[in-house]
Design a protein around this motif. Sequence first.
Motif, PDB file in Angstrom:
ATOM      1  N   LEU A  35       0.877  -1.319  -0.072  1.00  0.00           N
ATOM      2  CA  LEU A  35      -0.067   0.065  -0.034  1.00  0.00           C
ATOM      3  C   LEU A  35       0.825   1.150  -0.141  1.00  0.00           C
ATOM      4  CD1 LEU A  35      -3.088   0.733   0.205  1.00  0.00           C
ATOM      5  CD2 LEU A  35      -2.484   0.955   2.627  1.00  0.00           C
ATOM      6  N   LEU A  36       0.422   2.232  -0.760  1.00  0.00           N
ATOM      7  CA  LEU A  36       1.319   3.437  -1.064  1.00  0.00           C
ATOM      8  C   LEU A  36       0.594   4.467  -0.400  1.00  0.00           C
ATOM      9  CD1 LEU A  36       2.452   3.209  -4.715  1.00  0.00           C
ATOM     10  CD2 LEU A  36       3.742   2.621  -2.799  1.00  0.00           C
ATOM     11  N   PHE A  37      -0.580   4.643  -0.284  1.00  0.00           N
ATOM     12  CA  PHE A  37      -1.482   5.463  -0.015  1.00  0.00           C
ATOM     13  C   PHE A  37      -2.918   5.280   0.604  1.00  0.00           C
ATOM     14  CE2 PHE A  37      -0.873   6.909  -4.235  1.00  0.00           C
ATOM     15  CZ  PHE A  37      -2.221   7.069  -4.744  1.00  0.00           C
ATOM     16  N   VAL A  38      -3.675   5.723   1.056  1.00  0.00           N
ATOM     17  CA  VAL A  38      -5.052   5.369   1.552  1.00  0.00           C
ATOM     18  C   VAL A  38      -6.227   6.827   1.162  1.00  0.00           C
ATOM     19  CG1 VAL A  38      -6.571   4.648   3.302  1.00  0.00           C
ATOM     20  CG2 VAL A  38      -4.245   4.028   3.499  1.00  0.00           C
ATOM     21  N   GLN A  39      -7.038   6.134   0.459  1.00  0.00           N
ATOM     22  CA  GLN A  39      -8.010   7.190   0.149  1.00  0.00           C
ATOM     23  C   GLN A  39      -8.431   8.029   1.479  1.00  0.00           C
ATOM     24  OE1 GLN A  39     -11.697   5.467  -1.606  1.00  0.00           O
ATOM     25  NE2 GLN A  39     -12.702   7.364  -1.712  1.00  0.00           N
ATOM     26  N   GLY A  40      -8.420   9.371   1.017  1.00  0.00           N
ATOM     27  CA  GLY A  40      -8.837  10.258   2.273  1.00  0.00           C
ATOM     28  C   GLY A  40      -7.756  10.764   3.247  1.00  0.00           C
ATOM     29  N   GLU A  41      -6.556  10.245   2.973  1.00  0.00           N
ATOM     30  CA  GLU A  41      -5.471  10.621   3.929  1.00  0.00           C
ATOM     31  C   GLU A  41      -4.817  12.137   3.140  1.00  0.00           C
ATOM     32  OE1 GLU A  41      -3.488   6.827   5.733  1.00  0.00           O
ATOM     33  OE2 GLU A  41      -2.696   7.758   3.806  1.00  0.00           O
ATOM     34  N   PRO A  42      -4.342  12.782   3.868  1.00  0.00           N
ATOM     35  CA  PRO A  42      -3.630  14.059   3.247  1.00  0.00           C
ATOM     36  C   PRO A  42      -2.667  13.927   2.257  1.00  0.00           C
ATOM     37  CG  PRO A  42      -3.723  14.340   5.464  1.00  0.00           C
ATOM     38  CD  PRO A  42      -4.079  12.902   5.179  1.00  0.00           C
ATOM     39  N   LEU A  43      -2.834  14.286   1.225  1.00  0.00           N
ATOM     40  CA  LEU A  43      -1.780  14.097  -0.013  1.00  0.00           C
ATOM     41  C   LEU A  43      -0.533  14.845   0.271  1.00  0.00           C
ATOM     42  CD1 LEU A  43      -3.095  14.795  -3.722  1.00  0.00           C
ATOM     43  CD2 LEU A  43      -0.604  14.676  -2.970  1.00  0.00           C
ATOM     44  N   THR A  44       0.509  13.921   0.538  1.00  0.00           N
ATOM     45  CA  THR A  44       1.793  14.553   0.741  1.00  0.00           C
ATOM     46  C   THR A  44       2.923  14.007  -0.223  1.00  0.00           C
ATOM     47  OG1 THR A  44       2.300  12.432   1.767  1.00  0.00           O
ATOM     48  CG2 THR A  44       1.363  14.060   3.382  1.00  0.00           C
ATOM     49  N   ASP A  45       2.794  13.084  -1.048  1.00  0.00           N
ATOM     50  CA  ASP A  45       3.712  12.754  -2.143  1.00  0.00           C
ATOM     51  C   ASP A  45       3.002  12.305  -3.551  1.00  0.00           C
ATOM     52  OD1 ASP A  45       6.124  12.832  -0.381  1.00  0.00           O
ATOM     53  OD2 ASP A  45       5.017  10.942   0.611  1.00  0.00           O
ATOM     54  N   TYR A  46       3.715  12.634  -4.643  1.00  0.00           N
ATOM     55  CA  TYR A  46       3.601  12.156  -5.721  1.00  0.00           C
ATOM     56  C   TYR A  46       4.514  11.022  -6.175  1.00  0.00           C
ATOM     57  CZ  TYR A  46       0.207  16.359  -6.188  1.00  0.00           C
ATOM     58  OH  TYR A  46      -0.478  16.962  -5.939  1.00  0.00           O
ATOM     59  N   PHE A  47       4.192  10.045  -7.215  1.00  0.00           N
ATOM     60  CA  PHE A  47       4.912   9.174  -7.510  1.00  0.00           C
ATOM     61  C   PHE A  47       5.063   9.210  -9.043  1.00  0.00           C
ATOM     62  CE2 PHE A  47       2.511   8.169  -3.667  1.00  0.00           C
ATOM     63  CZ  PHE A  47       3.609   7.756  -2.824  1.00  0.00           C
ATOM     64  N   PHE A  48       6.403   8.815  -9.614  1.00  0.00           N
ATOM     65  CA  PHE A  48       6.607   8.499 -10.959  1.00  0.00           C
ATOM     66  C   PHE A  48       7.005   6.943 -10.983  1.00  0.00           C
ATOM     67  CE2 PHE A  48       7.310  13.260 -11.454  1.00  0.00           C
ATOM     68  CZ  PHE A  48       6.502  13.306 -12.406  1.00  0.00           C
ATOM     69  N   SER A  87      -6.522  18.415  -1.894  1.00  0.00           N
ATOM     70  CA  SER A  87      -5.371  18.053  -0.676  1.00  0.00           C
ATOM     71  C   SER A  87      -5.270  16.697  -0.203  1.00  0.00           C
ATOM     72  CB  SER A  87      -5.680  19.081   0.319  1.00  0.00           C
ATOM     73  OG  SER A  87      -6.783  19.131   1.021  1.00  0.00           O
ATOM     74  N   HIS A  88      -6.374  15.833  -0.607  1.00  0.00           N
ATOM     75  CA  HIS A  88      -6.475  14.355  -0.014  1.00  0.00           C
ATOM     76  C   HIS A  88      -6.285  13.637  -1.306  1.00  0.00           C
ATOM     77  CE1 HIS A  88      -8.124  16.715   3.059  1.00  0.00           C
ATOM     78  NE2 HIS A  88      -7.778  15.832   4.031  1.00  0.00           N
ATOM     79  N   TYR A  89      -5.817  12.481  -1.013  1.00  0.00           N
ATOM     80  CA  TYR A  89      -5.669  11.147  -1.814  1.00  0.00           C
ATOM     81  C   TYR A  89      -7.214  10.699  -2.214  1.00  0.00           C
ATOM     82  CZ  TYR A  89      -0.798  10.652  -0.846  1.00  0.00           C
ATOM     83  OH  TYR A  89       0.696  11.034  -0.878  1.00  0.00           O
ATOM     84  N   PRO A  90      -7.343  10.705  -3.890  1.00  0.00           N
ATOM     85  CA  PRO A  90      -8.821  10.305  -4.225  1.00  0.00           C
ATOM     86  C   PRO A  90      -9.211   8.890  -4.036  1.00  0.00           C
ATOM     87  CG  PRO A  90      -7.407  10.861  -5.997  1.00  0.00           C
ATOM     88  CD  PRO A  90      -6.595  11.071  -4.640  1.00  0.00           C
ATOM     89  N   ALA A  91      -8.152   8.068  -4.021  1.00  0.00           N
ATOM     90  CA  ALA A  91      -8.365   6.552  -3.900  1.00  0.00           C
ATOM     91  C   ALA A  91      -7.150   6.049  -3.310  1.00  0.00           C
ATOM     92  CB  ALA A  91      -8.306   5.904  -5.314  1.00  0.00           C
ATOM     93  N   ASN A  92      -7.284   4.666  -3.058  1.00  0.00           N
ATOM     94  CA  ASN A  92      -6.272   3.838  -2.554  1.00  0.00           C
ATOM     95  C   ASN A  92      -5.116   3.695  -3.636  1.00  0.00           C
ATOM     96  OD1 ASN A  92      -7.381   3.411   0.053  1.00  0.00           O
ATOM     97  ND2 ASN A  92      -8.865   2.143  -1.112  1.00  0.00           N
ATOM     98  N   GLY A  93      -3.690   3.683  -3.327  1.00  0.00           N
ATOM     99  CA  GLY A  93      -2.679   3.393  -4.119  1.00  0.00           C
ATOM    100  C   GLY A  93      -1.763   2.278  -3.753  1.00  0.00           C
ATOM    101  N   GLY A  94      -1.664   1.128  -4.617  1.00  0.00           N
ATOM    102  CA  GLY A  94      -0.701   0.192  -4.328  1.00  0.00           C
ATOM    103  C   GLY A  94      -0.054  -0.369  -5.258  1.00  0.00           C
ATOM    104  N   THR A  95       0.938  -1.289  -5.134  1.00  0.00           N
ATOM    105  CA  THR A  95       1.937  -1.889  -6.213  1.00  0.00           C
ATOM    106  C   THR A  95       1.233  -2.951  -6.628  1.00  0.00           C
ATOM    107  OG1 THR A  95       3.219  -2.764  -4.579  1.00  0.00           O
ATOM    108  CG2 THR A  95       4.121  -0.712  -5.154  1.00  0.00           C
ATOM    109  N   ILE A  96       1.244  -3.614  -7.860  1.00  0.00           N
ATOM    110  CA  ILE A  96       0.701  -4.739  -8.242  1.00  0.00           C
ATOM    111  C   ILE A  96       1.973  -5.594  -8.405  1.00  0.00           C
ATOM    112  CG2 ILE A  96      -0.396  -5.968 -10.382  1.00  0.00           C
ATOM    113  CD1 ILE A  96      -2.280  -3.715 -10.482  1.00  0.00           C
TER     114      ILE A  96
END
Length: 220
Positions: A35-48, A87-96
Amino acid sequence: MSVLKATGWFQNFTDEQLREIASFGRIKRIADKKLLFVQGEPLTDYFFVVDGLVHAYHQNKEGKRWIASLFASGDLFPHVGLADDESHYPANGGTITPCLLLVISRTNMQKLMLRYPVLERRLTEFLAKKSRELMNRYADSVLEPALNQLLSLLKRLASTSGTPASSGWTLIRHAMTEQDMAGYLGVTPETVSRLLNRLYREKRAKSAGRGKIYIDLERC
């Protein structure tokens, strides 16, 4: 030589520019299914994405997932907060799959956009592309049989992480699990398994072991 590649958002960037961009963040190697980030958490980082496959997904209380977007080499995520005040993550993000990511703080991302205005144009192009993708996925889910949806997904994965193999086959290094494919297509894992077995019988695809699959693009 920079660890970043001149693809996707960094298309046509020089190696010197790529090294400077990398200096705005930190390179992280992350295992699959993390898991990289959770929906609703404050947006702190971007990922390339340097290498690997990532998904943004929504999950209900029963644990069922719907994959909203896939991100492969050259992609940036999330895209919110760059052209609006979100300012919040709109969804969950994770590695496949196992991934190599450039992680940039929100503050540094804003500085990077100012340093390279071309990234703002890439953002506009990206938003338009994602809008078309979501519209096409909705139309496919209503109008197209599940087999055609699966073939479209496999061809997309081939275009983002495929490498030519022998006798006309293309190897997809970062294939998704049947469960992940089901979440993306909106069908059951059993349906995906049945359709993959059909493609194997028809010699349009063949398994290459865990996390890998060969497809014949011409026959698909």
